[in-house]
Design a protein around this motif. Structure first.
Motif, PDB file in Angstrom:
ATOM      1  N   TYR A 217       0.851  -1.179   0.000  1.00 43.47           N
ATOM      2  CA  TYR A 217       0.000   0.000   0.000  1.00 43.47           C
ATOM      3  C   TYR A 217       0.891   1.233   0.000  1.00 43.47           C
ATOM      4  O   TYR A 217       1.676   1.447   0.927  1.00 43.47           O
TER       5      TYR A 217
ATOM      6  N   VAL B  14       0.592   4.404   0.422  1.00 44.19           N
ATOM      7  CA  VAL B  14       0.517   5.476   1.434  1.00 44.19           C
ATOM      8  C   VAL B  14       1.324   5.112   2.679  1.00 44.19           C
ATOM      9  O   VAL B  14       2.091   5.913   3.208  1.00 44.19           O
ATOM     10  N   THR B  15       1.159   3.869   3.155  1.00 48.51           N
ATOM     11  CA  THR B  15       1.848   3.459   4.393  1.00 48.51           C
ATOM     12  C   THR B  15       3.167   2.757   4.090  1.00 48.51           C
ATOM     13  O   THR B  15       3.953   2.526   4.992  1.00 48.51           O
ATOM     14  N   ARG B  16       3.391   2.397   2.822  1.00 42.80           N
ATOM     15  CA  ARG B  16       4.576   1.633   2.408  1.00 42.80           C
ATOM     16  C   ARG B  16       4.605   0.267   3.090  1.00 42.80           C
ATOM     17  O   ARG B  16       5.655  -0.307   3.301  1.00 42.80           O
ATOM     18  N   GLU B  17       3.449  -0.257   3.489  1.00 45.70           N
ATOM     19  CA  GLU B  17       3.383  -1.541   4.179  1.00 45.70           C
ATOM     20  C   GLU B  17       2.751  -2.589   3.272  1.00 45.70           C
ATOM     21  O   GLU B  17       1.834  -2.306   2.503  1.00 45.70           O
TER      22      GLU B  17
ATOM     23  N   ALA C 251      -6.689   9.291   5.687  1.00 44.12           N
ATOM     24  CA  ALA C 251      -6.162   9.425   4.323  1.00 44.12           C
ATOM     25  C   ALA C 251      -4.638   9.338   4.311  1.00 44.12           C
ATOM     26  O   ALA C 251      -4.044   8.771   3.417  1.00 44.12           O
TER      27      ALA C 251
ATOM     28  N   ALA D 260      -2.523   7.780   6.352  1.00 37.81           N
ATOM     29  CA  ALA D 260      -2.131   6.743   7.309  1.00 37.81           C
ATOM     30  C   ALA D 260      -0.617   6.506   7.311  1.00 37.81           C
ATOM     31  O   ALA D 260      -0.002   6.429   6.255  1.00 37.81           O
ATOM     32  N   ASP D 261      -0.037   6.386   8.511  1.00 39.36           N
ATOM     33  CA  ASP D 261       1.374   6.017   8.602  1.00 39.36           C
ATOM     34  C   ASP D 261       1.508   4.574   9.087  1.00 39.36           C
ATOM     35  O   ASP D 261       2.578   4.126   9.496  1.00 39.36           O
ATOM     36  N   SER D 262       0.416   3.844   9.052  1.00 36.02           N
ATOM     37  CA  SER D 262       0.410   2.412   9.367  1.00 36.02           C
ATOM     38  C   SER D 262      -0.860   1.834   8.756  1.00 36.02           C
ATOM     39  O   SER D 262      -1.880   2.513   8.696  1.00 36.02           O
ATOM     40  N   ASN D 263      -0.810   0.573   8.334  1.00 43.70           N
ATOM     41  CA  ASN D 263      -2.021  -0.062   7.796  1.00 43.70           C
ATOM     42  C   ASN D 263      -3.129  -0.139   8.858  1.00 43.70           C
ATOM     43  O   ASN D 263      -4.299  -0.311   8.536  1.00 43.70           O
TER      44      ASN D 263
ATOM     45  N   PHE E  35      -8.384  -1.501   5.854  1.00 46.91           N
ATOM     46  CA  PHE E  35      -7.982  -2.844   5.397  1.00 46.91           C
ATOM     47  C   PHE E  35      -8.165  -3.876   6.500  1.00 46.91           C
ATOM     48  O   PHE E  35      -8.158  -3.550   7.678  1.00 46.91           O
TER      49      PHE E  35
ATOM     50  N   ARG F  19      10.151  -3.224  10.596  1.00 51.52           N
ATOM     51  CA  ARG F  19      10.476  -1.809  10.383  1.00 51.52           C
ATOM     52  C   ARG F  19       9.209  -0.984  10.192  1.00 51.52           C
ATOM     53  O   ARG F  19       8.178  -1.493   9.722  1.00 51.52           O
TER      54      ARG F  19
ATOM     55  N   LYS G 178       8.440   3.270   9.148  1.00 53.52           N
ATOM     56  CA  LYS G 178       9.085   4.549   8.873  1.00 53.52           C
ATOM     57  C   LYS G 178       8.074   5.547   8.353  1.00 53.52           C
ATOM     58  O   LYS G 178       7.089   5.181   7.700  1.00 53.52           O
TER      59      LYS G 178
ATOM     60  N   PHE H 232       2.973  -7.044   7.818  1.00 54.26           N
ATOM     61  CA  PHE H 232       3.008  -5.759   7.107  1.00 54.26           C
ATOM     62  C   PHE H 232       4.129  -4.841   7.581  1.00 54.26           C
ATOM     63  O   PHE H 232       4.364  -3.798   6.984  1.00 54.26           O
ATOM     64  N   LEU H 233       4.809  -5.212   8.652  1.00 55.26           N
ATOM     65  CA  LEU H 233       5.935  -4.402   9.151  1.00 55.26           C
ATOM     66  C   LEU H 233       7.274  -5.109   8.958  1.00 55.26           C
ATOM     67  O   LEU H 233       8.298  -4.681   9.473  1.00 55.26           O
TER      68      LEU H 233
END
Lengths: 387, 387
Positions: free
Chosen positions: A57, A59-62, B198, B200-203, B208, B271, B273, B302-303
Motif C-alpha cells: 500500500y 501510502v503506508t509503504r506496508e 487518508a 495513514a502512517d500504518s495499515n 484494510f 520496520r 518509517k 506488514f511491518l
C-alpha cells in the motif's frame, strides 16, 4: 528510475552495479552483476518482496500481500532484465514483479553481500580513563541538524557525551531530550529530580556515594540513554564517575574468561520496591548479541537481590561478580569529573556505568534533573537525520 | 519477630519451618530445618545478604555494603541459632549478621528449595478458539482492588480479557490503564486513535483487514499490554480476531519441530518509517526464556523487512514462516468477536496476536482508542495488590 517508490520509502538505493544477466534455476534465480558478483534470489523471496501497488500500500509503504497466499510450488514463467535495468518476473498466476537494481543489490543475500552489510554496521569505540570526552554546545544542538547528528553518533558509538550551555531553569532538559524523541517515563516520573530526600525511595536520592551502575536494571528493558542535567551544584563532593562497561567486559573476557562466561550465563535478580511498586527483573549481568559481541551491561549492586543459583554455581558467580566490581574500581577504566550548572551528561545507560561520590548537603544545595530516551529513538533519529 | 525489617521490605516471609541446627564447613554453613531439609549457605552469600542497618539503608531498603569489600577468605568465627530462632554469625572482622528464618528459607538455594520456587511461579494457561473469554466490569475494576487483582492475573496468565461498561468519552481509556500504572508512550502517541485516515502512517489506520500480529515488533521491547477501547462502531465489518501465540508456538513445536527451531533461531527485521521516524528491529519471531519455554512472539507481516539470512537457510525460514502464518489462520486457534461501544480488549501484546477484518467506512463511523502498558508494570501492580 522508480522515483515514486524511492520517495515513499524514505530511503534511497543507489545503483552500485548494474544487473548483467539472469538465469532461472529450480527454486531461485541467479543474477550476475556488472562487477561480476553473482546473487541468488529464491522465487519465494522475490514474490514476497514484490513492490507493486497491489502488494504494497503506497501510502503506508506496508505490505498487504501475504506470502502464505502464494502456492508452494511458486515459479516464474519468465525472468528478464528490462530496458531500464530492472529485474522483471512473470509469475504463473499472471502476477508480474519488477525490482529496482539498487534495491536488489542492497538486499542481496549471497555471502559477500551479507558480509559487506555486516562490516558497514556502526562499531562501538571502547574507551578507558584517557577518553577525550566528546563535548557539544546546547545552542548548536538545538539549531543545527548537522551538529545534532554528530552528537547522536557520539552517543551511539562512544556512549558518553557532555553538553554545555544548557539553561538551568528546571525542565530545560526536556527540550534537548525531545530533539531526539519522546522521553521514556518510569516509576520515578518523566523528569526525575536527583536531590537528597528524607523519604528517599532509592539510594540515588540520598547523599551517599553510589557505586558504578546502570539505571533501572529492575526493568526488562533498561533505559537506552540517560540524561543528567546540573541545575545547582554548591555541595562539596558528588563528582560524577563513568566507566565503559563494554571495555570492562572486554578486558574481563581476556583476563578471566571463566568469570566473563559466568556473568553471561547466570541470571541475577534486580529489584526496587516502595509503597506503590515492586519491580523485579532476572537477567544476566552481561548480555551478548547474536554474533557473541557484548551488547548490554546490567548492574547496580544496591538494587540486587540475593543470588539464586545452584550450590555448585554459587562460588563461581561470586568470584565473577567480585572480579567485575573490582574492575569497575580500577583507575585504568575510570573517568571522573564534576558537573557544573548548565552542563549535562548524556550517556548509553546500557553500556556506560555511572557513579557519584558522596556529597555533603550541609555545604550547599545540589540539584540535578534526569530523564531517559530509548535506544530505538536514538537510532531512528540518526537514520532520519542521515536521509 | 523482626517486624521492623519486614515492614520496610514490603514483603513478609512466614516461618515455614524453624531452624534446627547449624554446622560450619570450609566455605559455607549447612543449616538443618525442623522438617529435615538441609540448606547450605556459602559464607560469602551470607555476608553479602547481611540485613543489618550498617549494610542496608533502612529508608530505601537498598544495600550500601558491597561484597567486593569483604576479604577473599571470609570466615565466620562463630555460627549459632539464637533464642528467637535466627541464624547468627560472627565474622572475623567483628561484624555480626543475623538472619530471620522465614527470610532464609525463602531464599535457600538447595536443589529442593529452588525447585519449589520454580514450581510456584505463575503458569500460562494456553487457549484455543473455545476460550471462555474472561470478562470484567469497569466499575468493579475502578473501585475494588480484589476485582482489579483478578483481572490482572487473567491478563498475566491467559493474555486476553474484555472489560465492559467503560465510558465512551474519548480519553476514558487512560483512567483504567492508569489503574495499573503509567502508560507507555510510542511514536503513535500516549493514546492512539484507530480510525481510517487518508494519510495513514500504518495499515492499522486504514480500513484494510489486518492479519494477526503483535504491535510495535519494530521496537526492541514490544509493548507488554495492549488496550483497544471501542468508542463508536457503526461500520460494517471490522470484527476483532485473536489467537494465543503461545498455543500456536506450542503446536508448531510438536507438529513441525524444524520450523519451530527456525523461528527461534533466525532473526527477522521489522520496520516502520515515516517522515519523522525510521524504526528497525532485528529479532527472531519466537523467543524462549532461560528454561526453553516460549516467552514472546514477534510478528507483523506488514511491518516485516526483506528476509536476510544465508542462501542455505532461506528456504528453511520461508517454510517455517509460511507454516506459522498458516497456523494463525486455522479455525482451531481463532477467537472472533465484534467489539461494541463501551467495551475494551486488554491483552498480552507479546503473546496474543490480534487482527481485524476489513470494514466499510461508507457504512458508518468506527473509532477505537488504544494504549500500551508494560509487563513490568503489570507484574509490579499484581505484587503490590497481593501484599
Amino acid at each position: 528510475m522508480n522515483t515514486a517508490a524511492v520517495v515513499a520509502d524514505f530511503r534511497t538505493y543507489p545503483l552500485i552495479s548494474a544487473l548483467g544477466s539472469v538465469q532461472t534455476l529450480a527454486d531461485r534465480v541467479a543474477v550476475e552483476w556488472a562487477d561480476g558478483r553473482i546473487s541468488p534470489f529464491h522465487h519465494v523471496w522475490l514474490r514476497d518482496n514484490c513492490p507493486c501497488q497491489q502488494c504494497v500500500y503506497s501510502v503506508t509503504r506496508e505490505q498487504v500481500f501475504e506470502i502464505v497466499d502464494a502456492p508452494d510450488d511458486l515459479q516464474p514463467t519468465a525472468a528478464h532484465i528490462d530496458a531500464e535495468g530492472c529485474l522483471c518476473l512473470d509469475w504463473h498466476d499472471g502476477h508480474r514483479s519488477r525490482f529496482d537494481p539498487g534495491w536488489l543489490r542492497a538486499h542481496a543475500y549471497d555471502d559477500q553481500s551479507r558480509a559487506e552489510r555486516l562490516a558497514g554496521q556502526p562499531q562501538s569505540h571502547l574507551w578507558r580513563s584517557d577518553l577525550q570526552l566528546p563535548v557539544f554546545e546546547y545552542t548548536a544542538l538545538m539549531e543545527d541538524p548537522a551538529a545534532l547528528l554528530q552528537w547522536l553518533i557520539a552517543v551511539r558509538d562512544i556512549g558518553l557525551t557532555q553538553v554545555r550551555g544548557v539553561p538551568t531553569a528546571p525542565g530545560s532538559l526536556k527540550l534537548i531530550a525531545q530533539r531526539i524523541s519522546f522521553i521514556r517515563e518510569s516509576n520515578f516520573g518523566v523528569l526525575f529530580n536527583v536531590q537528597s530526600k528524607a523519604d528517599a525511595d532509592s539510594n540515588a536520592y540520598t547523599a551517599f556515594n553510589l557505586p558504578l551502575h546502570t539505571d533501572l536494571p529492575t526493568r526488562e528493558l533498561q533505559p537506552g540513554l540517560q540524561f543528567l542535567h546540573c541545575l545547582v551544584n554548591d555541595a562539596e563532593g558528588g563528582e560524577s564517575i563513568f566507566v565503559d562497561g563494554f571495555a570492562i567486559a572486554d578486558a574481563l573476557r581476556s583476563e578471566d574468561p571463566a568469570s566473563f562466561q559466568a556473568l553471561c550465563e547466570i541470571p541475577v535478580e534486580f529489584r526496587n520496591k516502595d509503597r506503590h511498586s515492586d519491580y523485579r527483573c532476572l537477567a544476566p549481568i552481561i548480555a551478548l548479541d547474536a554474533l557473541g559481541r557484548v551488547a548490554e551491561i546490567r548492574m547496580a549492586n544496591f538494587l540486587r537481590g540475593a543470588f539464586d543459583t545452584s550450590v555448585e554455581q554459587m562460588p563461581r558467580l561470586y568470584r565473577a561478580y567480585r572480579r567485575f566490581m573490582a574492575m569497575t574500581r580500577e583507575p585504568r577504566f575510570r573517568l571522573m569529573q564534576r558537573l557544573n550548572p548548565g552542563e549535562l551528561w548524556c550517556f548509553d545507560n546500557r553500556r556506560t556505568l555511572h557513579a557519584r561520590n558522596a556529597f555533603d548537603p550541609a555545604t550547599g544545595a545540589r540539584h540535578f534533573q534526569g530523564c531517559y530516551v530509548d535506544r530505538d529513538e536514538l537510532l531512528s533519529r540518526i537514520l532520519v537525520l542521515q536521509r
